[in-house]
Write a protein that holds these residues in place. Structure first.
Motif, short mmCIF file in Angstrom:
data_model
loop_
_atom_site.label_atom_id
_atom_site.label_comp_id
_atom_site.label_asym_id
_atom_site.label_seq_id
_atom_site.Cartn_x
_atom_site.Cartn_y
_atom_site.Cartn_z
N ASP A 263 0.80 -1.23 0.00
CA ASP A 263 0.00 0.00 0.00
C ASP A 263 0.84 1.28 0.00
OD1 ASP A 263 -2.57 -1.35 0.29
OD2 ASP A 263 -1.95 -1.76 2.36
N VAL A 264 2.13 1.16 0.20
CA VAL A 264 2.98 2.34 0.42
C VAL A 264 2.89 3.33 -0.75
CG1 VAL A 264 5.37 3.11 0.71
CG2 VAL A 264 4.50 1.19 2.05
N HIS A 265 2.95 2.84 -1.96
CA HIS A 265 2.91 3.74 -3.13
C HIS A 265 1.56 4.46 -3.21
CE1 HIS A 265 3.78 5.43 -7.02
NE2 HIS A 265 2.65 4.94 -7.49
N LEU A 266 0.46 3.74 -2.99
CA LEU A 266 -0.87 4.37 -3.00
C LEU A 266 -0.98 5.44 -1.93
CD1 LEU A 266 -3.56 1.57 -3.48
CD2 LEU A 266 -3.12 3.53 -4.95
N MET A 267 -0.51 5.12 -0.72
CA MET A 267 -0.59 6.09 0.39
C MET A 267 0.15 7.37 0.03
SD MET A 267 -0.39 3.82 3.90
CE MET A 267 1.15 2.99 3.56
N LEU A 268 1.32 7.23 -0.55
CA LEU A 268 2.10 8.41 -0.92
C LEU A 268 1.38 9.22 -2.00
CD1 LEU A 268 4.62 10.19 -0.86
CD2 LEU A 268 5.69 8.59 -2.47
N SER A 269 0.82 8.55 -2.99
CA SER A 269 0.15 9.28 -4.07
C SER A 269 -1.06 10.04 -3.52
CB SER A 269 -0.25 8.35 -5.21
OG SER A 269 -1.29 7.49 -4.82
N GLU B 6 5.11 18.52 -0.96
CA GLU B 6 5.03 17.19 -1.57
C GLU B 6 6.06 16.30 -0.90
OE1 GLU B 6 4.53 16.23 -5.60
OE2 GLU B 6 3.51 18.11 -6.06
N ILE B 7 5.62 15.17 -0.45
CA ILE B 7 6.47 14.23 0.26
C ILE B 7 7.23 13.39 -0.78
CG2 ILE B 7 6.45 12.24 1.81
CD1 ILE B 7 3.90 13.50 3.03
N THR B 8 8.54 13.29 -0.58
CA THR B 8 9.35 12.50 -1.51
C THR B 8 9.19 11.01 -1.18
OG1 THR B 8 11.30 12.50 -0.10
CG2 THR B 8 11.05 14.37 -1.63
N ALA B 9 9.57 10.18 -2.13
CA ALA B 9 9.53 8.73 -1.91
C ALA B 9 10.45 8.35 -0.75
CB ALA B 9 9.93 8.00 -3.19
N GLU B 10 11.59 8.99 -0.64
CA GLU B 10 12.53 8.69 0.45
C GLU B 10 11.95 9.08 1.80
OE1 GLU B 10 13.39 10.60 -2.29
OE2 GLU B 10 14.34 8.94 -3.37
N GLU B 11 11.34 10.25 1.87
CA GLU B 11 10.71 10.71 3.11
C GLU B 11 9.58 9.76 3.52
OE1 GLU B 11 8.55 14.83 4.71
OE2 GLU B 11 9.18 14.67 2.62
N ALA C 233 9.27 6.59 2.66
CA ALA C 233 9.87 5.30 3.05
C ALA C 233 10.38 5.36 4.48
CB ALA C 233 10.99 4.92 2.08
N ARG C 234 11.00 6.48 4.87
CA ARG C 234 11.46 6.64 6.26
C ARG C 234 10.29 6.60 7.22
NH1 ARG C 234 14.83 10.40 3.88
NH2 ARG C 234 13.54 12.13 4.58
N TRP C 235 9.20 7.30 6.85
CA TRP C 235 7.99 7.30 7.69
C TRP C 235 7.46 5.87 7.84
CZ3 TRP C 235 3.09 5.82 5.95
CH2 TRP C 235 2.06 5.98 6.88
N TRP C 236 7.31 5.16 6.73
CA TRP C 236 6.76 3.81 6.77
C TRP C 236 7.63 2.90 7.63
CZ3 TRP C 236 2.62 1.18 6.63
CH2 TRP C 236 2.64 -0.20 6.41
N SER C 237 8.93 3.01 7.47
CA SER C 237 9.85 2.19 8.24
C SER C 237 9.69 2.45 9.74
CB SER C 237 11.29 2.49 7.80
OG SER C 237 12.20 1.73 8.55
N ALA C 238 9.44 3.70 10.10
CA ALA C 238 9.29 4.06 11.52
C ALA C 238 7.95 3.63 12.10
CB ALA C 238 9.48 5.57 11.69
N ARG D 266 -12.27 -1.39 -3.07
CA ARG D 266 -11.28 -0.50 -3.66
C ARG D 266 -10.62 0.32 -2.56
NH1 ARG D 266 -12.88 3.22 -8.67
NH2 ARG D 266 -13.40 1.14 -9.36
N PRO D 267 -9.30 0.20 -2.36
CA PRO D 267 -8.61 1.05 -1.39
C PRO D 267 -8.79 2.51 -1.78
CG PRO D 267 -7.16 -0.70 -2.16
CD PRO D 267 -8.38 -0.71 -3.04
N CYS D 268 -9.16 3.34 -0.81
CA CYS D 268 -9.39 4.75 -1.15
C CYS D 268 -9.06 5.72 -0.02
CB CYS D 268 -10.82 4.96 -1.65
SG CYS D 268 -12.09 4.56 -0.46
#
Length: 175
Positions: A15-21, A37-42, A44-49, A66-68
């Motif tokens: 779900d990480v990519h959907l959440m970011l978009s 705008e949150i970067t992919a790296e930012e 990813a750090r959030w998700w990891s934490a 449908r995830p929304c």
């Protein structure tokens, strides 16, 4: 927690990519404390934490299979008085395109409140809303959230007014 067409489920790495978009959609950034705008790296750090943090839950709101949307619970205190804070955002663009914004909005708040009190067994649920977000403030009142004293903050180089909200278990709207 589940109802006829709605469910909150635990977020996964899929779900990480959907959440970011969704988080980066303009409509969501305009009503968030962090408006950049949150970067992919930012992200990813959030998700990891957050993914293994026992004081947090990240859930995906699914409507008609449908995830929304995303609901986050954080600052969970599950010993003594059981309290926690929450926030959410939706796939604003996709829901608007399908004409489903209002029912999804009502559904995600209903499911989140139910999860907070019946799933997490909280005594009080806290959150925040920006002063200019009058539509969400009205909906919060509909669900019996009470507004606290507003405070001024600077976030992402802009001055904002943040209003704390809370809902006690005894005051929640019956389903």
């Amino acid at each position: 927690m589940e109802s006829e067409r709605h469910v909150l489920r635990e977020a996964t790495t899929d779900d990480v990519h959907l959440m970011l978009s969704w988080r980066n959609q303009k409509a969501n950034r305009q009503v968030s404390k962090n408006s950049h705008e949150i970067t992919a790296e930012e992200h990813a750090r959030w998700w990891s934490a957050v993914r293994d943090d026992p004081s947090r839950r990240v859930l995906v709101y699914v409507r008609d299979d449908r995830p929304c949307g995303v609901v986050t619970f954080f600052d969970l205190r599950l010993d003594g008085p059981r309290t926690g804070a929450w926030g959410f955002y939706l796939d604003s663009d996709g829901l608007a395109e399908r004409g489903e914004t209002l029912p999804a909005w009502l559904g995600v708040v209903r499911e989140a409140v139910e999860y907070a009190f019946d799933g997490l067994h909280l005594d009080r649920l806290d959150g925040e809303v920006l002063e200019h977000n009058t539509v969400v403030r009205q909906m919060n009142r509909r669900f019996r959230f009470v507004e606290g004293t507003c405070r001024r903050e600077v976030s992402d180089g802009r001055e904002i007014t943040v209003i704390p909200i809370s809902l006690d278990r005894a005051d929640r709207r019956p389903r």
